[in-house]
Design a protein around this motif. Structure first.
Motif, PDB file in Angstrom:
ATOM      1  N   LEU A  51       0.820  -1.215   0.000  1.00  0.00           N
ATOM      2  CA  LEU A  51       0.000   0.000   0.000  1.00  0.00           C
ATOM      3  C   LEU A  51       0.854   1.265   0.000  1.00  0.00           C
ATOM      4  O   LEU A  51       0.365   2.351  -0.310  1.00  0.00           O
ATOM      5  CB  LEU A  51      -0.949   0.009   1.203  1.00  0.00           C
ATOM      6  N   CYS A  52       2.105   1.137   0.385  1.00  0.00           N
ATOM      7  CA  CYS A  52       3.080   2.234   0.330  1.00  0.00           C
ATOM      8  C   CYS A  52       2.572   3.521   0.956  1.00  0.00           C
ATOM      9  O   CYS A  52       2.599   4.585   0.343  1.00  0.00           O
ATOM     10  CB  CYS A  52       3.481   2.501  -1.119  1.00  0.00           C
ATOM     11  N   GLY A  53       2.072   3.430   2.168  1.00  0.00           N
ATOM     12  CA  GLY A  53       1.643   4.635   2.862  1.00  0.00           C
ATOM     13  C   GLY A  53       0.396   5.268   2.283  1.00  0.00           C
ATOM     14  O   GLY A  53       0.192   6.467   2.407  1.00  0.00           O
ATOM     15  N   GLY A  54      -0.451   4.493   1.646  1.00  0.00           N
ATOM     16  CA  GLY A  54      -1.678   5.016   1.053  1.00  0.00           C
ATOM     17  C   GLY A  54      -2.698   5.411   2.109  1.00  0.00           C
ATOM     18  O   GLY A  54      -2.387   5.571   3.287  1.00  0.00           O
ATOM     19  N   LEU A  55      -3.917   5.559   1.688  1.00  0.00           N
ATOM     20  CA  LEU A  55      -4.993   6.038   2.552  1.00  0.00           C
ATOM     21  C   LEU A  55      -5.787   4.910   3.200  1.00  0.00           C
ATOM     22  O   LEU A  55      -6.847   5.137   3.750  1.00  0.00           O
ATOM     23  CB  LEU A  55      -5.927   6.933   1.739  1.00  0.00           C
TER      24      LEU A  55
END
Length: 180
Positions: A51-55
């Protein structure tokens, strides 16, 4: 870099899923006793990295622990498909994986304002996707009943529950609370 890593992981898990399903139903799979919680911790961590720091916030709640006599690889593929599906159903919000006695559930919750914006779109869209088709095939093949439920209320909630009839309890103090 994050998209490449995510695409690579998704392709790897798709190949794993297809290999599991391509195997003749009569051919035994490698079986061992494994703790479901340990596999889930790895899958949730892997999904967080994708998710790489997504929401979307991923949470693992583990009020209990149990083991299965089966293939941790197959279980891992099944859980990955459900996690991926849950994350694809919302743009922001949370995905919660919960371990209960003999059951694992994956639910997503979108904020109320997102539900209002996408309500009309949701009604006319097939939200099952390829991931759930794979998950259903795996659950049928290995006798792990999969239940799906979607509620559109103040918050949109989609839930997948997998029941494990042959779950083996693990000592109570092994996992003593929610892990984040």
């Amino acid at each position: 870099m994050c998209r490449i890593k995510r695409a690579s992981r998704e392709l790897e898990m798709l190949v794993e899923a297809l290999l599991v399903l391509a195997r003749d139903a009569g051919t035994p799979v490698d079986t061992e006793r494994f703790v479901v919680n340990d596999v889930l911790q790895r899958e949730v961590q892997s999904a967080r990295e994708m998710l790489c720091g997504g929401l979307i916030e991923l949470r693992l709640e583990q009020p209990v622990a149990f083991a299965l006599d089966g293939s941790p690889r197959v279980f891992s593929v099944l859980c990955w498909q459900l996690l991926r599906h849950a994350c694809q159903q919302i743009e922001r919000g949370s995905v919660v994986v919960r371990v209960d006695p003999g059951m694992v559930s994956v639910r997503n919750v979108a904020p109320a304002e997102d539900v209002a914006d996408s309500d009309a779109e949701l009604r006319g869209t097939d939200r099952d996707g390829f991931e759930l088709a794979i998950a259903r095939q795996i659950s049928d093949r290995f006798g792990w009943p999969l239940e799906l439920q979607t509620r559109t209320t103040r918050e949109s909630v989609s839930v997948a529950r997998i029941r494990f009839p042959d779950a083996v309890p693990v000592r109570a103090n092994r996992h003593d609370g929610p892990a984040r």
